[in-house]
Design a protein around this motif. Structure first.
Motif, PDB file in Angstrom:
ATOM      1  N   GLY A 118       0.777  -1.237   0.000  1.00 55.05           N
ATOM      2  CA  GLY A 118       0.000   0.000   0.000  1.00 55.05           C
ATOM      3  C   GLY A 118       0.798   1.272   0.000  1.00 55.05           C
ATOM      4  O   GLY A 118       0.243   2.350  -0.178  1.00 55.05           O
ATOM      5  N   GLY A 119       2.093   1.194   0.245  1.00 55.42           N
ATOM      6  CA  GLY A 119       2.886   2.412   0.226  1.00 55.42           C
ATOM      7  C   GLY A 119       3.134   3.014   1.595  1.00 55.42           C
ATOM      8  O   GLY A 119       3.783   4.053   1.703  1.00 55.42           O
ATOM      9  N   SER A 120       2.628   2.387   2.667  1.00 55.08           N
ATOM     10  CA  SER A 120       2.901   2.917   4.008  1.00 55.08           C
ATOM     11  C   SER A 120       4.178   2.289   4.550  1.00 55.08           C
ATOM     12  O   SER A 120       4.693   1.315   4.009  1.00 55.08           O
ATOM     13  CB  SER A 120       1.732   2.624   4.944  1.00 55.08           C
ATOM     14  N   SER A 121       4.673   2.832   5.638  1.00 58.92           N
ATOM     15  CA  SER A 121       5.927   2.338   6.207  1.00 58.92           C
ATOM     16  C   SER A 121       5.853   2.426   7.711  1.00 58.92           C
ATOM     17  O   SER A 121       4.816   2.746   8.292  1.00 58.92           O
ATOM     18  CB  SER A 121       7.104   3.168   5.682  1.00 58.92           C
ATOM     19  N   THR A 160      -6.922  -7.776   8.622  1.00 60.45           N
ATOM     20  CA  THR A 160      -5.589  -7.469   9.123  1.00 60.45           C
ATOM     21  C   THR A 160      -5.493  -5.966   9.323  1.00 60.45           C
ATOM     22  O   THR A 160      -5.727  -5.193   8.389  1.00 60.45           O
ATOM     23  CB  THR A 160      -4.497  -7.925   8.147  1.00 60.45           C
ATOM     24  N   GLN A 161      -5.154  -5.560  10.526  1.00 68.46           N
ATOM     25  CA  GLN A 161      -5.083  -4.139  10.868  1.00 68.46           C
ATOM     26  C   GLN A 161      -3.668  -3.806  11.333  1.00 68.46           C
ATOM     27  O   GLN A 161      -3.106  -4.487  12.190  1.00 68.46           O
ATOM     28  CB  GLN A 161      -6.089  -3.813  11.960  1.00 68.46           C
ATOM     29  N   HIS A 162      -3.115  -2.768  10.734  1.00 65.78           N
ATOM     30  CA  HIS A 162      -1.776  -2.296  11.101  1.00 65.78           C
ATOM     31  C   HIS A 162      -1.905  -0.880  11.634  1.00 65.78           C
ATOM     32  O   HIS A 162      -2.453   0.002  10.956  1.00 65.78           O
ATOM     33  CB  HIS A 162      -0.851  -2.319   9.879  1.00 65.78           C
ATOM     34  N   ASN A 163      -1.413  -0.652  12.850  1.00 70.33           N
ATOM     35  CA  ASN A 163      -1.567   0.637  13.511  1.00 70.33           C
ATOM     36  C   ASN A 163      -0.198   1.186  13.904  1.00 70.33           C
ATOM     37  O   ASN A 163       0.591   0.488  14.547  1.00 70.33           O
ATOM     38  CB  ASN A 163      -2.461   0.486  14.750  1.00 70.33           C
ATOM     39  N   VAL A 164       0.072   2.416  13.509  1.00 74.25           N
ATOM     40  CA  VAL A 164       1.319   3.100  13.865  1.00 74.25           C
ATOM     41  C   VAL A 164       0.967   4.399  14.578  1.00 74.25           C
ATOM     42  O   VAL A 164       0.234   5.230  14.045  1.00 74.25           O
ATOM     43  CB  VAL A 164       2.176   3.403  12.621  1.00 74.25           C
ATOM     44  N   ASN A 187       0.033  11.467  16.313  1.00 77.85           N
ATOM     45  CA  ASN A 187      -0.249  10.900  14.996  1.00 77.85           C
ATOM     46  C   ASN A 187      -0.667   9.441  15.160  1.00 77.85           C
ATOM     47  O   ASN A 187      -0.013   8.663  15.865  1.00 77.85           O
ATOM     48  CB  ASN A 187       0.981  10.973  14.094  1.00 77.85           C
ATOM     49  N   ASP A 188      -1.769   9.072  14.524  1.00 74.52           N
ATOM     50  CA  ASP A 188      -2.304   7.714  14.611  1.00 74.52           C
ATOM     51  C   ASP A 188      -2.696   7.278  13.204  1.00 74.52           C
ATOM     52  O   ASP A 188      -3.633   7.813  12.617  1.00 74.52           O
ATOM     53  CB  ASP A 188      -3.519   7.690  15.543  1.00 74.52           C
ATOM     54  N   THR A 189      -1.953   6.319  12.664  1.00 68.29           N
ATOM     55  CA  THR A 189      -2.229   5.807  11.313  1.00 68.29           C
ATOM     56  C   THR A 189      -2.781   4.395  11.419  1.00 68.29           C
ATOM     57  O   THR A 189      -2.171   3.537  12.056  1.00 68.29           O
ATOM     58  CB  THR A 189      -0.950   5.810  10.460  1.00 68.29           C
ATOM     59  N   ASN A 190      -3.913   4.180  10.782  1.00 72.18           N
ATOM     60  CA  ASN A 190      -4.553   2.878  10.821  1.00 72.18           C
ATOM     61  C   ASN A 190      -4.760   2.379   9.394  1.00 72.18           C
ATOM     62  O   ASN A 190      -5.290   3.090   8.545  1.00 72.18           O
ATOM     63  CB  ASN A 190      -5.902   2.961  11.531  1.00 72.18           C
ATOM     64  N   ASP A 191      -4.326   1.151   9.153  1.00 71.41           N
ATOM     65  CA  ASP A 191      -4.394   0.550   7.816  1.00 71.41           C
ATOM     66  C   ASP A 191      -5.033  -0.829   7.960  1.00 71.41           C
ATOM     67  O   ASP A 191      -4.454  -1.720   8.583  1.00 71.41           O
ATOM     68  CB  ASP A 191      -2.979   0.448   7.239  1.00 71.41           C
ATOM     69  N   GLU A 192      -6.229  -0.992   7.416  1.00 70.49           N
ATOM     70  CA  GLU A 192      -6.960  -2.245   7.588  1.00 70.49           C
ATOM     71  C   GLU A 192      -7.367  -2.826   6.241  1.00 70.49           C
ATOM     72  O   GLU A 192      -7.878  -2.122   5.364  1.00 70.49           O
ATOM     73  CB  GLU A 192      -8.205  -2.044   8.445  1.00 70.49           C
ATOM     74  N   ASP A 206     -11.703  -4.990   0.914  1.00 73.40           N
ATOM     75  CA  ASP A 206     -11.749  -3.533   1.084  1.00 73.40           C
ATOM     76  C   ASP A 206     -10.563  -3.075   1.923  1.00 73.40           C
ATOM     77  O   ASP A 206     -10.111  -3.771   2.836  1.00 73.40           O
ATOM     78  CB  ASP A 206     -13.078  -3.065   1.680  1.00 73.40           C
ATOM     79  N   VAL A 207     -10.054  -1.932   1.557  1.00 74.72           N
ATOM     80  CA  VAL A 207      -8.905  -1.320   2.210  1.00 74.72           C
ATOM     81  C   VAL A 207      -9.361  -0.011   2.829  1.00 74.72           C
ATOM     82  O   VAL A 207      -9.946   0.836   2.156  1.00 74.72           O
ATOM     83  CB  VAL A 207      -7.768  -1.059   1.213  1.00 74.72           C
ATOM     84  N   THR A 208      -9.125   0.131   4.125  1.00 71.31           N
ATOM     85  CA  THR A 208      -9.450   1.367   4.837  1.00 71.31           C
ATOM     86  C   THR A 208      -8.177   1.900   5.471  1.00 71.31           C
ATOM     87  O   THR A 208      -7.603   1.268   6.369  1.00 71.31           O
ATOM     88  CB  THR A 208     -10.505   1.119   5.928  1.00 71.31           C
ATOM     89  N   TYR A 209      -7.739   3.037   4.998  1.00 67.18           N
ATOM     90  CA  TYR A 209      -6.486   3.642   5.457  1.00 67.18           C
ATOM     91  C   TYR A 209      -6.776   5.068   5.902  1.00 67.18           C
ATOM     92  O   TYR A 209      -7.473   5.826   5.221  1.00 67.18           O
ATOM     93  CB  TYR A 209      -5.456   3.640   4.335  1.00 67.18           C
ATOM     94  N   GLU A 210      -6.234   5.456   7.062  1.00 65.57           N
ATOM     95  CA  GLU A 210      -6.403   6.824   7.526  1.00 65.57           C
ATOM     96  C   GLU A 210      -5.212   7.251   8.371  1.00 65.57           C
ATOM     97  O   GLU A 210      -4.667   6.460   9.142  1.00 65.57           O
ATOM     98  CB  GLU A 210      -7.700   6.992   8.322  1.00 65.57           C
TER      99      GLU A 210
END
Length: 879
Positions: free
Chosen positions: A192-195, A310-314, A340-345, A368-372
């Motif tokens: 997805g391009g996040s890190s 699958t949820q990734h939280n930074v 800062n709170d980034t959530n990628d599900e 479905d991809v939910t990114y914020e």
């Protein structure tokens, strides 16, 4: 056609508010709240607990406090998790707090006593999971209204108090690693391009070519076929899920601060930096529609019965606090905090709908991809001054400028059809798949939200000492200005545009819609179809001017009377915009009255009274009364639809919603024992007029539409019990243990008028139960804690239990019962080892019972989500 009224976006909302009043706009002040402390602690904290209990006895208005040490003992990582330990509080969606059974709209959140913006597009209440525990000094929940606090008060007011300058040098660092039992196997992930930084590298962002169209107010539907092909070619299509191993959780925190005396001055600073990187894999069930059977049972006809998420939280945070103190009578503090709170599900789903029934030879597959990216930046400065020569006159002031944002680019939903071609009742994702031949085979959305809150306020305190009277007079003013700008752009990939439907075969969207197909496949229509609708964009503004007077009278160390009045002038405007031209979104033939309905103004007086009778040195009895108000949320007044993140149901706003007037009564008995143990019992009652509630409207496809409406009347009442008890009476070994807890038993009732709701919302609302409990209300909330501190001071531990009673999440319609979130039995354990004076090793395990989140109606499952057993190991070093 719609009538367009053009305004510059920067001044649109304020222009509407200016039409309501010409009063100057200032900002809201810091409250000078009085608090009580609720501490559950053992022998390690016994001394501080005794001091806290004395402070609690001295307060006029009741509040519950959780300090930093207690948060550490329960192992909670953020403000939301910690607050559910306080009497009468429940946590919803891991972010929002319900106080005494009243939803998040009935509670307000302050940061160091000042209002803060919200990065959540569906609510103006800030999500409390945004605040990491490491920067929090204490959490206050005030449950009885006082004139010095905002009148927008229902269940309570939450004040998040950040750490300030230390009295001595502070330098510490900690690291942590952890995981979850649900994360052991491979899970669905995508490129997805996040890190690790929690920031998109541009992969998800709208292509420059599409962004240029939006900037020029040009629709994708208005470009040529060749131009549309090129836009589709520029689009990122690489979202296809793949099974990969899940990384472990990890994080770190660093804090450094100091203070020094220079003659009569003390200056100091404190800086903190924190980072957390976590993963959560879960199995879910998402029911959307059910058929009511004649025998009273229900059959799922539309929904997703096999969901892997699958949820990734930074999260990362930074805080800098500077302080200057003169002669202990004058102090100025400056605080800057960045969160800062980034959530990628990613959700990989299998299900059926009305056209492809359960049990047939076809299934629907959708991912479905939910990114914020959510961010908040707050800058605050406050001063506290005591003028000794003027009879100890006190003057406090505060200014706060806070901003929050939500950036949600490249959120995607893509749908496939799986066919059981081998007739073996197995649906092969790879070999039996094709992209759905529909105008919405895939949907992309790009959302932006910016929120700003500016606050200013002051108050004066004048103490007066007479023979048997201790009197404090207090007067002040609060001002707040909020603005919000939200936008949403979306478009669909039209699979029916392809003349050759055989090109749709496959299971990877990026392979099906490859460059060759986009550039050369014969088309009957454009590939990309703009589906942004009027109302997806909106701007809003809110202003509050408030003045208050408060008196605190203490007679003969036996009676205490506190109370006063607060006057508030409230103005709010919510303006939906047409994305096509940026004009106000009004229907054809709209009148000036329709434009005026977008704005709301009211002013009123709000009284409060608190009476305390001191029975003896250990016991006291409190009574309080207050009149408060709860106003509609910003989105709830806009005639637009948004997706609720908890239920995933669409929610439609209702222009013309009325405010809720609340009369509050509290009675509380408190017993503080010499050994630090304590016990309290409280009764509360709230009478509500026009409570704001949710109702459901039928849907043809997809989940039902939820609308916001006013009920006729409502009430909430209950009893609260809390205690702290050392186990010394069990002998020498018992001195190392303590137990603490709280229990809330309550009930609520609202009365709904179906016809009035239909008239207000303009949609069908065949409400099943016109008399029911409030949405989100639990009849019981229980917290228990068993703590241990070893006699040699090397070990400590806590076993912490929390449960809430079932609560209505989705009100029922057409004979179907209300949908209830089921009790979640949370059992956590925290063990801490102190190998030396400067080191701390902690081991935490959460959700030991491996509970699932579930929502049901009439014993039918409508939502479920596994949570797994979470564990972590951390090491902290003081330098």
């Amino acid at each position: 056609m719609k009538r367009g009224i053009r305004f510059p976006l920067a001044s649109l909302s304020t222009a509407i508010l200016a039409a309501l009043t010409s009063q100057p706009v200032l900002a809201q002040s810091e409250e000078d709240q009085m608090i009580e402390e609720v501490v559950a602690t053992g022998t390690r904290l016994k001394g501080s607990a005794t001091a806290v209990m004395q402070e609690r006895k001295d307060q006029a208005f009741v509040a519950d406090i959780m300090g930093a040490e207690q948060i550490a003992r329960t192992g909670d990582s953020d403000a939301a998790g910690a607050l559910r330990r306080i009497t009468g509080l429940t946590l919803v969606d891991g972010k929002f707090i319900y106080v005494r059974g009243l939803g998040e709209r009935y509670s307000s959140t302050l940061l160091n006593g000042a209002s803060v913006p919200s990065p959540d597009p569906t609510r103006t209440v800030i999500p409390l999971d945004l605040f990491p525990a490491d920067i929090i000094e204490s959490l206050s929940v005030q449950k009885s209204f006082s004139p010095s606090m905002p009148a927008a008060f229902g269940g309570g007011s939450v004040d998040i108090r950040l750490k300030s300058i230390p009295t001595d040098t502070v330098f510490n660092a900690s690291i942590s690693v952890g995981g979850n039992t649900d994360n052991f196997d491979d899970a669905w992930q995508y490129d997805g391009g996040s890190s690790w930084k929690g920031k998109d590298d541009g992969t998800r962002a709208a292509p420059a070519s599409i962004q240029a169209l939006w900037d020029s107010r040009t629709s994708l539907n208005d470009v040529s076929e060749a131009a549309n092909r090129q836009l589709a070619l520029d689009l990122n299509r690489d979202y296809d899920p793949e099974l990969k191993s899940v990384d472990p959780d990890y994080g770190f925190n660093i804090a450094f601060g100091d203070s020094t005396d220079i003659d009569d001055f003390r200056v100091g600073f404190l800086g903190t930096v924190g980072y957390d990187n976590e993963w959560q894999v879960s199995e879910q069930f998402l029911g959307e529609d059910y058929r009511q059977n004649q025998d009273g049972t229900a059959t799922l006809v539309r929904g997703w019965d096999d969901v892997e998420a699958t949820q990734h939280n930074v999260k990362w945070s930074g805080m800098l606090a500077l302080g200057l103190d003169y002669n202990r009578n004058h102090r100025v503090d400056l605080t800057t905090v960045i969160l800062n709170d980034t959530n990628d599900e990613l959700r990989e789903k299998l299900g059926n709908n009305n056209n492809i029934n359960f049990g047939s030879d076809q299934r629907i597959r959708e991912y479905d991809v939910t990114y914020e990216e959510r961010r908040m930046v707050a800058n605050q400065i406050k001063g506290m001054h005591t003028f000794v020569d003027w009879n100890f006159l006190g003057f406090d002031w505060k200014y706060s400028d806070s901003r929050s944002s939500r950036y949600a680019p490249g959120n995607v939903q893509t749908r496939f059809i799986l066919s059981d071609t081998n007739e073996d009742d197995v649906f092969d994702r790879v070999n039996e798949s094709m992209l759905t031949n529909a105008t919405t085979a895939s949907r992309y959305s790009f959302q932006d939200l910016d929120d700003k809150v500016e606050n200013f306020g002051w108050n004066l305190n004048l103490p007066i000492m007479l023979e048997k009277w201790d009197i404090t007079l207090k007067a002040g003013a609060d001002f707040v200005e909020k603005t919000r700008d939200a936008s949403n752009r979306r478009f669909d990939v039209n699979a029916r545009a392809l003349l050759d439907s055989s090109l749709l075969s496959g299971y990877r969207f990026a392979d099906i819609l490859n460059d060759e197909v986009i550039l050369n496949a014969p088309l009957r229509a454009n590939i990309l179809r703009d589906t942004t609708i009027a109302g997806d964009d909106y701007v809003s503004a809110q202003k509050v001017d408030a003045y208050y007077f408060e008196a605190d009278l203490f007679y003969n160390n036996k009676w205490r009377v506190s109370g006063g009045l607060r006057w508030e002038d409230f103005r709010q405007a919510v303006v939906p915009l047409d994305p096509a031209d940026g004009t106000i979104d009004l229907p054809t033939g709209a009148t000036a009255e329709d434009l005026a309905s977008l704005a709301f103004q009211e002013d009123n007086l709000y009284p409060a009274l608190a009476l305390t009778y001191i029975m003896d040195d250990e016991m006291q009895l409190r009574f309080s009364y207050g009149e408060t108000v709860v106003r509609p949320d910003l989105r709830e007044l806009a005639p637009t639809t948004y997706l609720d993140p908890l239920t995933l149901f669409p929610v439609g706003g209702t222009p013309g919603l009325e405010t809720t007037d609340i009369t509050n009564y509290d009675l509380r008995w408190e017993w503080y024992m010499d050994n630090g143990d304590n016990l309290s019992v409280a009764l509360f009652y709230k009478d509500m007029e026009n409570p704001i509630e949710t109702v459901q409207s039928p849907a043809q496809d997809g989940p039902p539409l939820v609308r916001i409406a006013n009920a006729e009347t409502g009430e909430v009442y209950g009893v609260e019990l809390e205690f702290l008890k050392g186990l010394d009476f069990l002998g020498d070994w018992g001195r190392s243990f303590y137990t603490a807890g709280n229990l809330t038993l309550s009930d609520s009732e609202i009365q709904l008028d179906t016809q009035a709701i239909v008239d207000q919302t303009g949609v069908s609302a065949a409400i099943t139960n016109t008399q029911r409990r409030l949405t989100g209300h639990s009849e019981y909330v229980l917290n228990l804690q068993l703590g241990f501190d070893s006699p040699n001071g090397l070990h400590s531990g806590s076993l912490v239990y929390n449960v809430f009673g079932e609560r209505i999440i989705i009100p029922g319609i057409e004979g179907r019962d209300d949908s209830y979130e089921q009790p979640f039995h949370s059992l956590d354990v925290v063990y801490t080892y102190y190998p030396d004076f400067n080191s701390t090793v902690s081991f935490k395990v959460k959700n030991l019972l491996d509970e699932k989140k579930e929502i049901t109606f009439s014993d039918n499952l409508i939502r479920s989500e596994s949570r797994g057993i979470e564990f972590s190991l951390s090491y902290k070093r003081e330098f």
